[in-house]
Design a protein around this motif. Structure first.
Motif, short mmCIF file in Angstrom:
data_model
loop_
_atom_site.label_atom_id
_atom_site.label_comp_id
_atom_site.label_asym_id
_atom_site.label_seq_id
_atom_site.Cartn_x
_atom_site.Cartn_y
_atom_site.Cartn_z
N ILE A 1 -15.20 1.39 -1.26
CA ILE A 1 -15.51 0.24 -0.39
C ILE A 1 -16.39 0.64 0.77
O ILE A 1 -17.35 -0.06 1.14
CB ILE A 1 -14.20 -0.40 0.12
CG1 ILE A 1 -13.39 -0.96 -1.04
CG2 ILE A 1 -14.50 -1.50 1.14
CD1 ILE A 1 -12.01 -1.47 -0.65
N LEU A 2 -16.09 1.80 1.38
CA LEU A 2 -16.76 2.21 2.62
C LEU A 2 -17.88 3.22 2.41
O LEU A 2 -18.59 3.54 3.36
CB LEU A 2 -15.73 2.82 3.58
CG LEU A 2 -14.56 1.93 3.99
CD1 LEU A 2 -13.57 2.72 4.85
CD2 LEU A 2 -15.05 0.70 4.75
N LEU B 1 -10.80 10.42 0.41
CA LEU B 1 -11.65 9.52 1.19
C LEU B 1 -12.87 10.21 1.77
O LEU B 1 -14.00 9.73 1.62
CB LEU B 1 -10.83 8.88 2.32
CG LEU B 1 -11.57 7.85 3.19
CD1 LEU B 1 -12.02 6.67 2.35
CD2 LEU B 1 -10.66 7.38 4.33
N TRP C 1 -10.76 3.13 -1.06
CA TRP C 1 -11.49 2.85 0.17
C TRP C 1 -12.83 3.60 0.21
O TRP C 1 -13.77 3.15 0.86
CB TRP C 1 -10.64 3.20 1.39
CG TRP C 1 -9.68 2.12 1.72
CD1 TRP C 1 -8.35 2.07 1.43
CD2 TRP C 1 -9.98 0.89 2.39
NE1 TRP C 1 -7.81 0.90 1.87
CE2 TRP C 1 -8.78 0.15 2.47
CE3 TRP C 1 -11.15 0.36 2.93
CZ2 TRP C 1 -8.71 -1.10 3.07
CZ3 TRP C 1 -11.08 -0.90 3.53
CH2 TRP C 1 -9.89 -1.62 3.60
N VAL D 1 -7.63 3.73 7.66
CA VAL D 1 -7.06 3.68 6.31
C VAL D 1 -5.64 4.24 6.30
O VAL D 1 -4.74 3.68 5.65
CB VAL D 1 -7.96 4.45 5.32
CG1 VAL D 1 -7.27 4.58 3.96
CG2 VAL D 1 -9.30 3.76 5.17
N PRO E 1 0.81 -1.24 0.00
CA PRO E 1 0.00 0.00 0.00
C PRO E 1 0.83 1.27 0.00
O PRO E 1 0.38 2.30 -0.50
CB PRO E 1 -0.81 -0.12 1.30
CG PRO E 1 -0.86 -1.58 1.58
CD PRO E 1 0.46 -2.12 1.12
N SER F 1 -12.65 5.68 10.47
CA SER F 1 -12.34 5.08 9.17
C SER F 1 -11.11 5.73 8.55
O SER F 1 -10.25 5.05 7.98
CB SER F 1 -13.54 5.22 8.23
OG SER F 1 -14.68 4.56 8.75
N LEU G 1 -5.45 5.41 -3.01
CA LEU G 1 -5.92 4.56 -1.91
C LEU G 1 -7.19 5.14 -1.28
O LEU G 1 -8.10 4.40 -0.90
CB LEU G 1 -4.83 4.42 -0.85
CG LEU G 1 -3.60 3.60 -1.23
CD1 LEU G 1 -2.59 3.61 -0.09
CD2 LEU G 1 -3.99 2.17 -1.57
N TRP H 1 -3.39 1.61 7.85
CA TRP H 1 -3.22 0.49 6.90
C TRP H 1 -2.27 0.86 5.77
O TRP H 1 -1.44 0.05 5.34
CB TRP H 1 -4.58 0.10 6.34
CG TRP H 1 -4.51 -0.90 5.22
CD1 TRP H 1 -4.37 -2.25 5.31
CD2 TRP H 1 -4.57 -0.60 3.81
NE1 TRP H 1 -4.33 -2.81 4.06
CE2 TRP H 1 -4.46 -1.84 3.13
CE3 TRP H 1 -4.71 0.58 3.08
CZ2 TRP H 1 -4.48 -1.90 1.73
CZ3 TRP H 1 -4.73 0.51 1.69
CH2 TRP H 1 -4.62 -0.73 1.04
#
Length: 309
Positions: free
Chosen positions: A141-142, A248, A138, A176, A126, A172, A134, A179
């Protein structure tokens, strides 16, 4: 005899001086381009930024000198206070988690094997990808209509507010960031662990020390300087967090994930408050430098206490 010695030593002394002057000239000549580039690319822009931070400038008209007004407004601005709270939370929690998880992960994978190499690469992957990408990944995804909530909807479960609930959004975002960044720490720590003498570890194991005691009493203290470097790099990097925030959460919902850097670039500059935005940027630079110096000083003090010097 004395005069003869002086006359004999005179030419040698002058030759040595000329040699030293030539060496100095060569050194300065080799350093000159680097110093010039650093001055043009770093020193001059910082100096201009510091000057503009004391002005009222919209980016187009003539800058009007206002003294400390921008810095006074910085402490009175509610949006700055909220952004600093978010930034401090992300920096503190993110640094602890990234350094802690990276160290645990590195200790678990310090042995040389194909499986360990694979999992190290997975952890670091990552970090290779752009943080902006990224964030968009995400978000898909979220998000409200993201992969997770669409899957939950098929089972009749209400969507989870990963990105549209204020508390969930901040959690969140931190998750992220951790991660995406802890793999860098894994690489640093794995490299540091390779420098720990194997004979020392074997001697400790023969003396009856457990694996946990070896890690806590021998391994971690020996790689402490690397841990300090990782802490400083993560702390300064997270204080300046911006790209993942943009892609994000966009600073939302209701500004709950708006970091100080995001506030500077997306609010102050966008509103043509260039002088005020520059003051915010200078203040951010000073805060980052102070934190880096404090962490380094604390580490040096611990090292001096451990060595008794």
């Amino acid at each position: 005899m004395v005069e003869l010695a002086e006359l004999t030593a005179g030419p040698d002394l002058q030759a040595r001086r000329r040699a030293r002057l030539r060496e100095s000239a060569v050194s300065f000549g080799m350093m000159g381009p680097a110093v010039l580039l650093y001055t043009v690319m770093t020193v001059v822009p910082v100096g201009v930024a510091v000057y503009l931070s004391f002005t009222d400038w919209d980016g187009f008209s003539t800058a009007a000198f206002t003294g400390l007004d921008n810095y006074k407004h910085l402490f009175d601005d509610p949006s700055s206070s909220d952004a600093w709270y978010v930034t401090a939370l992300i920096a503190a929690v993110g640094t602890v988690l990234m350094v802690g998880l990276g160290l645990v992960y590195a200790l678990a994978l310090k042995g040389r094997s194909r499986a360990n190499s694979f999992f190290r690469a997975v952890a670091y992957f990552p970090h290779v990808i752009s943080a902006l990408i990224l964030g968009y990944l995400w978000a898909a995804i979220l998000g409200t209509n993201g992969a997770i909530n669409n899957t939950l909807a098929k089972f009749g479960i209400e969507p989870v507010g990963f990105l549209f609930d204020e508390q969930f959004a901040l959690i969140s975002l931190i998750a992220v960031i951790v991660w995406a960044g802890f793999g860098f720490n894994v690489v640093l720590f794995v490299a540091a662990l390779q420098t720990v003498p194997a004979e020392l570890l074997e001697a400790a194991a023969i003396d009856g020390a457990s694996k946990r005691q070896i890690n806590l009493r021998i391994v971690i203290p020996m790689i402490a300087p690397v841990v300090t470097v990782a802490t400083v790099l993560n702390l300064v990097g997270l204080i300046r967090a911006y790209d993942i925030v943009v892609s994000l959460t966009g600073g939302g919902p209701a500004g709950s994930t708006q970091t100080f850097t995001y506030l500077i670039l997306a609010r102050s500059f966008e509103g043509t408050k260039v002088g005020y935005a520059t003051a915010q940027a200078v203040f951010l630079m000073v805060v980052s430098a102070v934190f880096a110096l404090v962490v380094t000083a604390l580490r040096n003090r611990q090292d001096q206490a451990a060595t008794g010097s």
